[in-house]
Each structure stands twice: as C-alpha cells, then as structure tokens.
Design an enzyme around this catalytic site. Structure first.
Site: not given
Length: 247
Positions: A6, A47, A83, A148-150
C-alpha cells in the site's frame, strides 16, 4: 531492504519516505501503478534506492512476480510493513456478503499472504522486522466498520503469534494502530453522510485536537524498524492523539 505494501497511499507514501531517510532501500508495492511509480521515483530523485512493484495482495501470482522483481533489483527483504488496507463505512446490518469478502481479502488475507512470502527471506537471514499497520478500530471498535475492525483485530492476533513463533529467528513482529488520519481513504469516508458524522465526532473527541497525519504513523513504523526496537516484539502502539487510551 524494506517492503511497504500500500506504498502509494497517504500513509504508505509517508512510511516509504521515512524508511528511505533511515537508510533502507524501499520496495513500494501497490496495485496503483502510477502511484507506486511516483513514490519510487521521488525517492530515487533523492539518490536513494527504490523500486515500484505493481501487485494485488489478493492475487498470489502477482505477489510472486513482485517478490522476484524485488529480489532481482534490491535483494532479500529484511523489513516488511503490511500497510495496505481498504474500508467502507456502513452499518453492519447494511453490509452485503460481497463486501465482507472484499474487506477480509484485502485487510487480512492479503497481509497473511505477503507475510508468508517474505518470511523465507527473514528466516534465512536469522533477522528481520514484521510491522503491521492495523487500526484503533481493532482495539476499541468503530461504528460502521464492523468487518474492517474484525480484520484489523485479526492482524493484531496474527502479529502476536508470529512474535512468538519467529523469536528463535530473531524476527520481531509489532503493530501500529493509527487513529483517524488525514488520507485519501479518509476523504472517501467523509463523502458519505454517515462517515462524515463519524469522523467529525472522533475529531472532537481527540485530546490533542487534531486528526493524525501520515508522518505520525510513519515515525512509529520507523521506530519498530530501527535498532532501538531490537528487543521489542508482540507489541501494539496506538498513534491516535489520545483518542484511545487502551493498555
């Protein structure tokens, strides 16, 4: 060498930049080809070694190809930052089964898949860092984000278990849990009436009186990747401005 999934997004871009500043060659993995290329090009312009990798965490063949490309150009992975994530704010009773599957595939199964792929590099070197970007929704819940929380809670359990299993290989596994953070994903959430109300309420409740910034999360990730965190594993660090104060 650090691999950031991500890496084209708001938090991912900040993490890639921060790890590059710390001296890591960085592989920026994302399914957004232009975004990954932009991040990698910006690092190379300073660089610093960087590689853009286009892959979908839900597509194993594309991950295999990406890892082969990383090995060819940057060498074996020493730090993995899981991520990548995606959310859709909506009351659970309005969710479809298709939405569940999409959330689980991206936020949990994708992180599991990429972790398994890079563990061979870390175990062969007998060192390495696994850093998972979860969410404070995983720790305290969040209205409109049940699945999502799970998934993000699953990452915490996954990381803690790997911290135990990988300790004999001197591989640490830790978790960073952002609170509400200014990212393109948060902007998408705000577009819905329910999401906008939730974000506004959370911002009012933050003791430090502001939403998080991507660099706040990146600094926590950089710490877990640094020599200073060599003896820290299985830990969860909240970056939420004090919104959640959970031991």
């Amino acid at each position: 060498m650090a691999l950031v999934t991500g890496g084209a997004g708001g938090i991912g871009r900040a993490i890639a930049s921060r790890l590059s500043e710390a001296g890591f060659a960085v592989a920026v993995l994302d399914r957004a080809a232009e975004g990954a290329a932009s991040v990698a090009a910006a690092l190379r312009a300073q660089g610093r070694p960087a590689l853009a990798c286009v892959a979908d965490l839900t597509d194993r063949p594309s991950l295999d190809e990406a890892l082969a490309d990383i090995h060819a150009h940057l060498g074996p992975v020493r730090v993995l930052v899981s991520n990548a994530g995606w959310d859709c704010v909506q009351p659970f009773i309005e969710n479809t089964a298709e939405l569940w599957e999409q959330l689980i595939a991206i936020n949990l199964k994708g992180a599991i898949a990429i972790t398994r792929l890079v563990l061979d590099d870390l175990m062969a070197a007998h060192q390495g860092r696994l850093i998972f970007v979860s969410s404070d929704a995983a720790r305290v819940g969040s209205s409109g984000e049940a699945v999502y929380a799970a998934c993000k809670a699953g990452l915490i359990g996954f990381a803690k278990t790997l911290a135990r299993e990988m300790a004999p290989y001197s591989i640490t596994a830790n978790v960073v849990c952002p609170g509400p953070t200014e990212t393109p994903l948060l902007d998408q959430v705000r577009q819905g009436e329910a999401g906008a109300k939730i974000i506004a309420a959370m911002q009012r409740a933050i003791p430090l009186r502001r939403l998080g910034r991507p660099q706040d999360v990146a600094s926590a990730v950089a710490f877990f990747a640094s020599p200073e965190a060599e003896y820290i594993t299985g830990q969860v660090l909240s970056v939420s401005g004090g919104l959640t104060m959970v031991g």
